[in-house]
Scaffold this motif. Structure first.
Motif, PDB file in Angstrom:
ATOM      1  N   ASP A  46      27.808  39.818  46.869  1.00 50.03           N
ATOM      2  CA  ASP A  46      27.602  38.884  48.136  1.00 50.03           C
ATOM      3  C   ASP A  46      26.635  38.793  48.298  1.00 50.03           C
ATOM      4  O   ASP A  46      25.609  37.360  48.197  1.00 50.03           O
ATOM      5  CB  ASP A  46      27.756  39.001  49.397  1.00 50.03           C
ATOM      6  CG  ASP A  46      29.711  38.808  49.014  1.00 50.03           C
ATOM      7  OD1 ASP A  46      30.020  37.639  48.699  1.00 50.03           O
ATOM      8  OD2 ASP A  46      30.392  39.235  50.273  1.00 50.03           O
ATOM      9  N   SER A  47      25.017  39.533  48.168  1.00 45.24           N
ATOM     10  CA  SER A  47      23.781  39.559  48.032  1.00 45.24           C
ATOM     11  C   SER A  47      22.936  39.618  46.759  1.00 45.24           C
ATOM     12  O   SER A  47      21.753  39.895  46.510  1.00 45.24           O
ATOM     13  CB  SER A  47      23.224  39.927  49.108  1.00 45.24           C
ATOM     14  OG  SER A  47      23.429  41.993  48.442  1.00 45.24           O
ATOM     15  N   ASP A  48      23.795  38.802  45.374  1.00 43.95           N
ATOM     16  CA  ASP A  48      22.989  39.399  44.482  1.00 43.95           C
ATOM     17  C   ASP A  48      22.219  38.866  44.039  1.00 43.95           C
ATOM     18  O   ASP A  48      22.282  37.343  44.398  1.00 43.95           O
ATOM     19  CB  ASP A  48      24.219  38.871  43.267  1.00 43.95           C
ATOM     20  CG  ASP A  48      23.680  39.207  41.537  1.00 43.95           C
ATOM     21  OD1 ASP A  48      24.796  40.281  41.312  1.00 43.95           O
ATOM     22  OD2 ASP A  48      23.701  38.048  41.422  1.00 43.95           O
ATOM     23  N   VAL A  49      20.657  39.425  43.323  1.00 49.29           N
ATOM     24  CA  VAL A  49      19.745  38.594  43.220  1.00 49.29           C
ATOM     25  C   VAL A  49      19.609  37.556  42.814  1.00 49.29           C
ATOM     26  O   VAL A  49      19.348  36.297  42.403  1.00 49.29           O
ATOM     27  CB  VAL A  49      18.886  40.308  42.879  1.00 49.29           C
ATOM     28  CG1 VAL A  49      17.147  39.057  42.236  1.00 49.29           C
ATOM     29  CG2 VAL A  49      18.481  40.579  43.607  1.00 49.29           C
ATOM     30  N   ASP A  50      20.164  37.775  41.108  1.00 45.40           N
ATOM     31  CA  ASP A  50      20.424  36.288  40.725  1.00 45.40           C
ATOM     32  C   ASP A  50      21.312  35.317  40.403  1.00 45.40           C
ATOM     33  O   ASP A  50      20.556  33.742  40.545  1.00 45.40           O
ATOM     34  CB  ASP A  50      21.072  37.098  38.745  1.00 45.40           C
ATOM     35  CG  ASP A  50      20.000  37.628  38.375  1.00 45.40           C
ATOM     36  OD1 ASP A  50      18.942  37.319  37.850  1.00 45.40           O
ATOM     37  OD2 ASP A  50      20.003  38.566  37.294  1.00 45.40           O
ATOM     38  N   VAL A  51      22.152  35.508  41.086  1.00 45.48           N
ATOM     39  CA  VAL A  51      23.558  34.251  42.085  1.00 45.48           C
ATOM     40  C   VAL A  51      22.141  33.285  43.317  1.00 45.48           C
ATOM     41  O   VAL A  51      21.819  32.098  42.747  1.00 45.48           O
ATOM     42  CB  VAL A  51      24.551  34.658  42.486  1.00 45.48           C
ATOM     43  CG1 VAL A  51      24.949  34.103  43.329  1.00 45.48           C
ATOM     44  CG2 VAL A  51      25.042  35.720  41.336  1.00 45.48           C
ATOM     45  N   ALA A  52      21.344  33.896  44.172  1.00 42.02           N
ATOM     46  CA  ALA A  52      20.653  33.718  44.723  1.00 42.02           C
ATOM     47  C   ALA A  52      19.252  32.869  44.189  1.00 42.02           C
ATOM     48  O   ALA A  52      19.551  31.273  45.007  1.00 42.02           O
ATOM     49  CB  ALA A  52      20.466  34.385  45.355  1.00 42.02           C
ATOM     50  N   MET A  53      18.953  33.406  43.121  1.00 41.40           N
ATOM     51  CA  MET A  53      17.780  32.709  42.543  1.00 41.40           C
ATOM     52  C   MET A  53      18.549  31.269  41.342  1.00 41.40           C
ATOM     53  O   MET A  53      17.565  30.228  41.315  1.00 41.40           O
ATOM     54  CB  MET A  53      17.207  34.005  41.393  1.00 41.40           C
ATOM     55  CG  MET A  53      16.532  34.643  42.239  1.00 41.40           C
ATOM     56  SD  MET A  53      15.812  35.824  40.719  1.00 41.40           S
ATOM     57  CE  MET A  53      15.356  34.906  39.472  1.00 41.40           C
ATOM     58  N   SER A  54      19.610  31.196  40.899  1.00 37.57           N
ATOM     59  CA  SER A  54      20.856  30.053  40.446  1.00 37.57           C
ATOM     60  C   SER A  54      20.802  29.469  41.688  1.00 37.57           C
ATOM     61  O   SER A  54      20.930  28.119  41.322  1.00 37.57           O
ATOM     62  CB  SER A  54      21.586  30.860  39.979  1.00 37.57           C
ATOM     63  OG  SER A  54      22.297  30.093  39.278  1.00 37.57           O
ATOM     64  N   ALA A  56      19.123  28.876  43.860  1.00 39.25           N
ATOM     65  CA  ALA A  56      17.854  27.971  44.503  1.00 39.25           C
ATOM     66  C   ALA A  56      17.632  27.272  43.952  1.00 39.25           C
ATOM     67  O   ALA A  56      16.614  25.874  44.624  1.00 39.25           O
ATOM     68  CB  ALA A  56      16.899  28.886  45.136  1.00 39.25           C
ATOM     69  N   ARG A  57      18.184  26.958  43.160  1.00 41.80           N
ATOM     70  CA  ARG A  57      17.662  25.668  41.705  1.00 41.80           C
ATOM     71  C   ARG A  57      17.806  24.338  41.576  1.00 41.80           C
ATOM     72  O   ARG A  57      17.739  23.524  40.573  1.00 41.80           O
ATOM     73  CB  ARG A  57      17.781  26.533  40.248  1.00 41.80           C
ATOM     74  CG  ARG A  57      16.726  27.816  39.525  1.00 41.80           C
ATOM     75  CD  ARG A  57      16.532  27.656  38.505  1.00 41.80           C
ATOM     76  NE  ARG A  57      16.124  26.634  37.855  1.00 41.80           N
ATOM     77  CZ  ARG A  57      16.543  26.805  36.329  1.00 41.80           C
ATOM     78  NH1 ARG A  57      17.302  27.583  35.894  1.00 41.80           N
ATOM     79  NH2 ARG A  57      15.500  26.093  35.668  1.00 41.80           N
ATOM     80  N   GLY A  58      18.998  24.675  42.103  1.00 42.39           N
ATOM     81  CA  GLY A  58      19.539  22.881  43.119  1.00 42.39           C
ATOM     82  C   GLY A  58      21.082  23.718  42.805  1.00 42.39           C
ATOM     83  O   GLY A  58      21.383  24.508  41.938  1.00 42.39           O
ATOM     84  N   ALA A  59      21.329  22.501  43.117  1.00 39.01           N
ATOM     85  CA  ALA A  59      23.532  22.772  42.144  1.00 39.01           C
ATOM     86  C   ALA A  59      23.780  22.572  41.186  1.00 39.01           C
ATOM     87  O   ALA A  59      22.722  21.412  40.613  1.00 39.01           O
ATOM     88  CB  ALA A  59      24.084  21.005  43.288  1.00 39.01           C
TER      89      ALA A  59
END
Length: 183
Positions: A46-54, A56-59
């Motif tokens: 649930d705290s995957d870095v790549d998912v969080a970065m993606s 954050a770039r927007g919907a």
């Protein structure tokens, strides 16, 4: 012998310079896979870095992110145990919920780290092939997995059409773009 088809059309004049270099590129086929593809990203953590970065770039209207917390919220805390055959232990109601959670994307991308539990990815990968959906994996090697422990990628490798092993973060957005999940 010349063949004509409504599915194949000649390239526009502005692309004729490529024809001289690459003669096989004289025709473009307008196909459904040229449209934005719907992609389900299943994160193993649930705290995957790549998912969080993606995120954050927007919907991205064609990308749906899911993780263990989403799965447990829908299926219940004890939805599956890594040591058991999860799909075989589900009630008819849970099977219906699982189908709803899985959806029908064009592509599935399982994202995680070598240190993550691959159980959710394995469950999804076992369910999707029955729907002819392509499954890919993006697994990061980490300091935790530096001792050549490749248990997550090894567990997912036979279930994925393609698996990419990376040494750093930031590859998810590039992979989504390469898979055609952008506008």
């Amino acid at each position: 012998m010349a063949a004509t088809s409504t599915a194949i059309r000649p390239e526009p004049a502005q692309q004729s310079s490529r024809t001289a270099v690459w003669p096989e590129a004289r025709f473009r086929v307008p196909a459904a896979n040229a449209l934005p593809r719907s992609v389900r990203v299943i994160s193993l953590n649930d705290s995957d870095v790549d998912v969080a970065m993606s995120r954050a770039r927007g919907a991205r209207p064609h990308v749906v992110f899911s993780g263990p917390a989403d799965f447990r919220a829908l299926m219940g805390e004890n939805a599956f145990d890594r040591r058991t055959d999860a799909a075989g232990c589900m009630s008819p109601v849970q099977r219906r919920r699982l189908r709803d959670w899985l959806g029908t994307p064009d592509l599935v991308l399982i994202v995680g780290d070598e240190a993550d539990d691959p159980a959710l990815g394995i469950l999804a990968a076992h369910e999707y092939p029955s729907h002819s959906i392509t499954i890919s994996g993006l697994i990061r090697r980490s300091a935790v997995s530096a001792s050549n422990d490749s248990s997550t990628s090894n567990a997912l490798r036979p279930l994925c059409s393609m698996i990419v092993l990376v040494n750093d973060n930031g590859y998810l957005d590039d992979m989504l773009d390469a898979l055609g999940a952008k506008e």
